[in-house]
Structures are given as structure tokens and as C-alpha cells.
Scaffold this motif. Structure first.
Motif, PDB file in Angstrom:
ATOM      1  N   GLU A  58     -47.378 -37.962  80.084  1.00  0.00           N
ATOM      2  CA  GLU A  58     -46.455 -38.942  80.353  1.00  0.00           C
ATOM      3  C   GLU A  58     -46.058 -38.644  81.970  1.00  0.00           C
ATOM      4  OE1 GLU A  58     -43.357 -40.497  77.267  1.00  0.00           O
ATOM      5  OE2 GLU A  58     -43.481 -38.442  77.397  1.00  0.00           O
ATOM      6  N   ALA A  59     -45.751 -37.487  82.297  1.00  0.00           N
ATOM      7  CA  ALA A  59     -45.368 -37.315  83.618  1.00  0.00           C
ATOM      8  C   ALA A  59     -46.722 -37.207  84.785  1.00  0.00           C
ATOM      9  CB  ALA A  59     -45.050 -35.668  83.854  1.00  0.00           C
ATOM     10  N   LEU A  60     -47.704 -37.157  84.179  1.00  0.00           N
ATOM     11  CA  LEU A  60     -48.943 -37.540  85.151  1.00  0.00           C
ATOM     12  C   LEU A  60     -49.005 -38.975  85.317  1.00  0.00           C
ATOM     13  CD1 LEU A  60     -51.822 -36.989  86.259  1.00  0.00           C
ATOM     14  CD2 LEU A  60     -52.758 -37.145  83.960  1.00  0.00           C
ATOM     15  N   LEU A  61     -48.899 -39.925  84.186  1.00  0.00           N
ATOM     16  CA  LEU A  61     -48.930 -41.407  84.253  1.00  0.00           C
ATOM     17  C   LEU A  61     -47.846 -41.861  85.266  1.00  0.00           C
ATOM     18  CD1 LEU A  61     -49.725 -42.448  80.728  1.00  0.00           C
ATOM     19  CD2 LEU A  61     -51.211 -41.879  82.649  1.00  0.00           C
ATOM     20  N   GLU A  62     -46.526 -41.251  85.098  1.00  0.00           N
ATOM     21  CA  GLU A  62     -45.418 -41.609  86.261  1.00  0.00           C
ATOM     22  C   GLU A  62     -45.970 -41.273  87.673  1.00  0.00           C
ATOM     23  OE1 GLU A  62     -41.714 -39.679  84.926  1.00  0.00           O
ATOM     24  OE2 GLU A  62     -41.916 -40.694  83.186  1.00  0.00           O
ATOM     25  N   ALA A  63     -46.405 -39.979  87.658  1.00  0.00           N
ATOM     26  CA  ALA A  63     -46.787 -39.937  89.234  1.00  0.00           C
ATOM     27  C   ALA A  63     -47.908 -40.407  89.693  1.00  0.00           C
ATOM     28  CB  ALA A  63     -47.109 -38.053  89.063  1.00  0.00           C
ATOM     29  N   LEU A  64     -48.927 -40.759  89.009  1.00  0.00           N
ATOM     30  CA  LEU A  64     -49.953 -41.775  89.408  1.00  0.00           C
ATOM     31  C   LEU A  64     -49.482 -43.010  89.839  1.00  0.00           C
ATOM     32  CD1 LEU A  64     -52.622 -41.219  86.651  1.00  0.00           C
ATOM     33  CD2 LEU A  64     -52.746 -40.297  88.908  1.00  0.00           C
ATOM     34  N   LEU A  98     -58.954 -32.471 101.399  1.00  0.00           N
ATOM     35  CA  LEU A  98     -59.770 -33.587 100.855  1.00  0.00           C
ATOM     36  C   LEU A  98     -59.107 -35.003 101.366  1.00  0.00           C
ATOM     37  CD1 LEU A  98     -59.711 -32.384  97.131  1.00  0.00           C
ATOM     38  CD2 LEU A  98     -61.597 -32.116  99.016  1.00  0.00           C
ATOM     39  N   GLY A  99     -57.984 -35.123 101.934  1.00  0.00           N
ATOM     40  CA  GLY A  99     -57.310 -36.353 102.144  1.00  0.00           C
ATOM     41  C   GLY A  99     -56.778 -37.326 101.440  1.00  0.00           C
ATOM     42  N   LYS A 100     -56.454 -36.525  99.928  1.00  0.00           N
ATOM     43  CA  LYS A 100     -56.005 -37.412  99.021  1.00  0.00           C
ATOM     44  C   LYS A 100     -55.053 -36.506  98.339  1.00  0.00           C
ATOM     45  CE  LYS A 100     -60.068 -37.778  97.742  1.00  0.00           C
ATOM     46  NZ  LYS A 100     -61.343 -38.155  97.115  1.00  0.00           N
ATOM     47  N   PRO A 101     -54.070 -37.271  97.341  1.00  0.00           N
ATOM     48  CA  PRO A 101     -53.257 -36.350  96.656  1.00  0.00           C
ATOM     49  C   PRO A 101     -53.963 -35.477  95.536  1.00  0.00           C
ATOM     50  CG  PRO A 101     -52.422 -38.748  96.689  1.00  0.00           C
ATOM     51  CD  PRO A 101     -53.746 -38.562  97.289  1.00  0.00           C
ATOM     52  N   VAL A 102     -53.339 -34.383  95.268  1.00  0.00           N
ATOM     53  CA  VAL A 102     -53.678 -33.577  94.339  1.00  0.00           C
ATOM     54  C   VAL A 102     -52.575 -33.307  93.407  1.00  0.00           C
ATOM     55  CG1 VAL A 102     -54.808 -31.212  93.959  1.00  0.00           C
ATOM     56  CG2 VAL A 102     -55.566 -32.358  95.843  1.00  0.00           C
ATOM     57  N   LEU A 103     -52.682 -33.590  92.231  1.00  0.00           N
ATOM     58  CA  LEU A 103     -51.555 -33.350  91.150  1.00  0.00           C
ATOM     59  C   LEU A 103     -52.063 -32.303  90.349  1.00  0.00           C
ATOM     60  CD1 LEU A 103     -50.994 -36.810  90.326  1.00  0.00           C
ATOM     61  CD2 LEU A 103     -49.807 -35.708  92.010  1.00  0.00           C
ATOM     62  N   SER A 104     -51.089 -31.442  89.829  1.00  0.00           N
ATOM     63  CA  SER A 104     -51.313 -30.445  88.663  1.00  0.00           C
ATOM     64  C   SER A 104     -50.350 -30.657  87.608  1.00  0.00           C
ATOM     65  CB  SER A 104     -51.175 -29.137  89.216  1.00  0.00           C
ATOM     66  OG  SER A 104     -50.073 -28.684  89.251  1.00  0.00           O
ATOM     67  N   ALA A 105     -50.809 -30.147  86.350  1.00  0.00           N
ATOM     68  CA  ALA A 105     -49.786 -30.282  85.086  1.00  0.00           C
ATOM     69  C   ALA A 105     -48.466 -29.750  85.393  1.00  0.00           C
ATOM     70  CB  ALA A 105     -50.558 -29.513  84.084  1.00  0.00           C
ATOM     71  N   ASN A 106     -48.567 -28.543  85.889  1.00  0.00           N
ATOM     72  CA  ASN A 106     -46.965 -28.017  86.121  1.00  0.00           C
ATOM     73  C   ASN A 106     -46.319 -28.781  86.958  1.00  0.00           C
ATOM     74  OD1 ASN A 106     -47.092 -26.077  83.990  1.00  0.00           O
ATOM     75  ND2 ASN A 106     -47.905 -24.582  85.229  1.00  0.00           N
ATOM     76  N   GLN A 107     -46.993 -29.253  88.095  1.00  0.00           N
ATOM     77  CA  GLN A 107     -46.262 -30.028  89.236  1.00  0.00           C
ATOM     78  C   GLN A 107     -45.560 -31.158  88.585  1.00  0.00           C
ATOM     79  OE1 GLN A 107     -48.694 -32.513  91.820  1.00  0.00           O
ATOM     80  NE2 GLN A 107     -47.774 -31.814  93.552  1.00  0.00           N
ATOM     81  N   VAL A 108     -46.321 -32.192  88.077  1.00  0.00           N
ATOM     82  CA  VAL A 108     -45.825 -33.282  87.415  1.00  0.00           C
ATOM     83  C   VAL A 108     -44.873 -33.155  86.517  1.00  0.00           C
ATOM     84  CG1 VAL A 108     -48.194 -34.532  88.318  1.00  0.00           C
ATOM     85  CG2 VAL A 108     -47.906 -33.657  85.853  1.00  0.00           C
ATOM     86  N   THR A 109     -44.949 -32.097  85.776  1.00  0.00           N
ATOM     87  CA  THR A 109     -44.222 -31.804  84.564  1.00  0.00           C
ATOM     88  C   THR A 109     -42.619 -31.440  85.213  1.00  0.00           C
ATOM     89  OG1 THR A 109     -45.802 -30.824  82.887  1.00  0.00           O
ATOM     90  CG2 THR A 109     -43.386 -30.250  82.618  1.00  0.00           C
TER      91      THR A 109
END
Length: 244
Positions: A118-124, A212-223
Motif C-alpha cells: 500500500e505504501a508503494l501505491l501511495e508513493a507512486l 537515471l534521472g527518475k525517482p527510485v523507490l524501495s520497499a523500506n523507504q516507502v514503508t
């Protein structure tokens, strides 16, 4: 003259986040790195299963009864947020499964609830991005299931790649993860997501975003980010796009 008696202010008031994670979680310290000084994390783990990281294990660690028992173990310290820190365990049963976990935790703990997926979807949504490069340490069918979850939620998988590991994920060096991302990234993608709360990522996020010039998200970060949002607090991650 009488000596001045020392005064001791504190301890500083703390907001609490309860963290329910799988039995093999080895990165407690990484989650702490996103925390401001006035937030405490309280960890507990689901029961041990003698099996490799797989679809079956993801289903086992997301069992309602085990999650409820873990939440009960944390209830004495009354965290304001309960986080289920496991990507695969929260996406394995689709969007409804991810939401179900947070609802179960919230009801049992009288607290906010959030799962990693869910946190991933919120971040996107927060970043306004949707074309995802999916990076995982997993075996192939678990990587595919994450792609299915994202597509169910209305996002598209621009590319995906996995390391094919069924254990020892916390031991993966940063270089291996970076090389996997560089090999998988495509121009049409507008975000990279690195799955698994047991895969180290903190120090590579900001450098990869610059490269890369784009956001990089990770599981622990979004949590961490989503949990802290529910407390009205900001995560600590210098140079990370999600936290800017």
C-alpha cells in the motif's frame, strides 16, 4: 553558596511505529535510518517457516492469525501506527489482500495501519508516476506477481528483473542491485521500484536517482515514509526524491 542542583529535561516524547515483519528480516537498522529523532520503532516478527523465499512463503507470512498475534505483542507500547513491513506478503494476495492486512492491524491495535505494498501505491500517486521498472531479489514467479499487483492497481510495468534468490537476501551487496537496475531501466519508465524489505537500499537511492534521472523507490523507504506521514512527520533521507 549552595550548589545548583542539576535539572534533567526529558526524555524526549516519542511517537511510536509498530513494525510487523517476517521472521527472516535482518534490516531493522536500515528502517531506523529514515526515522527522525522523536520517533521510535517497535519490531516484532511473524513465526518461523523452514522454507525458501517463494509465493508459498509470502502467503505463509501474511496469515491473519500470525499478524494479529504480532500486533498483540506490540499493543503494550501503544504505537500510533502499525506497519506490515513485507512487500511480497502484502502483494501476494492482490490489492484487496494488501488492504486487508492494514485493516486487520488497525482494528486490532486501534492505530493507523499500512502495508509495504500500500505504501508503494501511495508513493507512486504522490510522485505522479506510473510506468514502473520492477526490481526484485526474488525468484521469477514472485517477481511476476508483483507486476500483476501493480497492474491491478492501475500502473504499468515498463520492465522487470529479479536476482532469482530464495534466501540470504539481506546479504546482497549494493553493487549487485545497482547493476540489476542499470540493466533493466528503460527510457519510457518514469520510476524504479526496488522490492523486498530485506534488500539493503538506503545508500544507493539518491545516487541512482541522479544517474537515471527518475525517482527510485524501495520497499523500506516507502514503508518508513508512509508510516511517518500518518504521524505528520517527515522521513530522513537526504537527496531522495520521495522525501524532497
Amino acid at each position: 553558596m549552595q550548589p545548583i542542583e542539576p535539572t534533567f529535561a526529558g526524555p524526549e516524547a516519542q511517537a511510536g511505529i509498530g513494525v510487523v515483519c517476517p521472521f527472516d528480516m535482518a534490516l531493522d537498522r536500515e528502517l531506523w535510518r529514515w526515522m527522525p529523532s522523536d520517533v521510535s520503532l517497535f519490531f516484532t516478527r511473524t513465526p518461523f517457516f523452514d522454507e525458501p523465499v517463494s509465493l508459498e512463503m509470502a502467503e505463509d507470512v501474511s496469515d491473519d492469525a500470525d499478524i494479529l498475534a504480532a500486533v498483540k505483542n506490540l499493543s503494550a507500547v501503544r504505537p500510533a501506527v502499525m506497519a506490515y513491513a513485507c512487500t511480497s506478503g502484502s502483494f501476494v494476495n492482490g490489492l484487496s489482500g494488501a488492504r486487508h492486512i492494514s485493516k486487520v492491524m488497525a482494528a486490532a491495535a486501534d492505530a493507523h495501519g499500512v502495508s509495504t505494498s500500500e505504501a508503494l501505491l501511495e508513493a507512486l500517486e504522490y510522485l505522479g508516476v506510473s510506468r514502473v521498472v520492477v526490481i526484485t531479489p526474488y525468484v521469477a514467479d514472485l517477481t511476476v506477481r508483483l507486476g500483476d499487483f501493480l497492474e491491478e492497481a492501475g500502473h504499468s510495468v515498463a520492465a522487470q528483473a529479479g536476482l532469482g534468490l530464495d534466501g540470504g537476501i539481506w546479504q546482497v551487496p549494493y553493487q549487485a542491485t545497482c547493476d540489476l537496475i542499470r540493466g533493466a531501466d528503460v527510457p519510457e519508465a518514469d520510476v524504479v521500484f526496488i522490492s523486498c524489505t530485506n534488500l539493503p537500499t538506503y545508500d544507493i537511492i539518491a545516487p541512482l536517482e541522479r544517474e537515471l534521472g527518475k525517482p527510485v523507490l524501495s520497499a523500506n523507504q516507502v514503508t518508513a515514509w508512509a508510516s511517518l506521514r500518518r504521524l505528520g512527520k517527515a522521513a530522513v533521507g537526504p537527496g531522495q526524491c520521495l522525501l524532497a
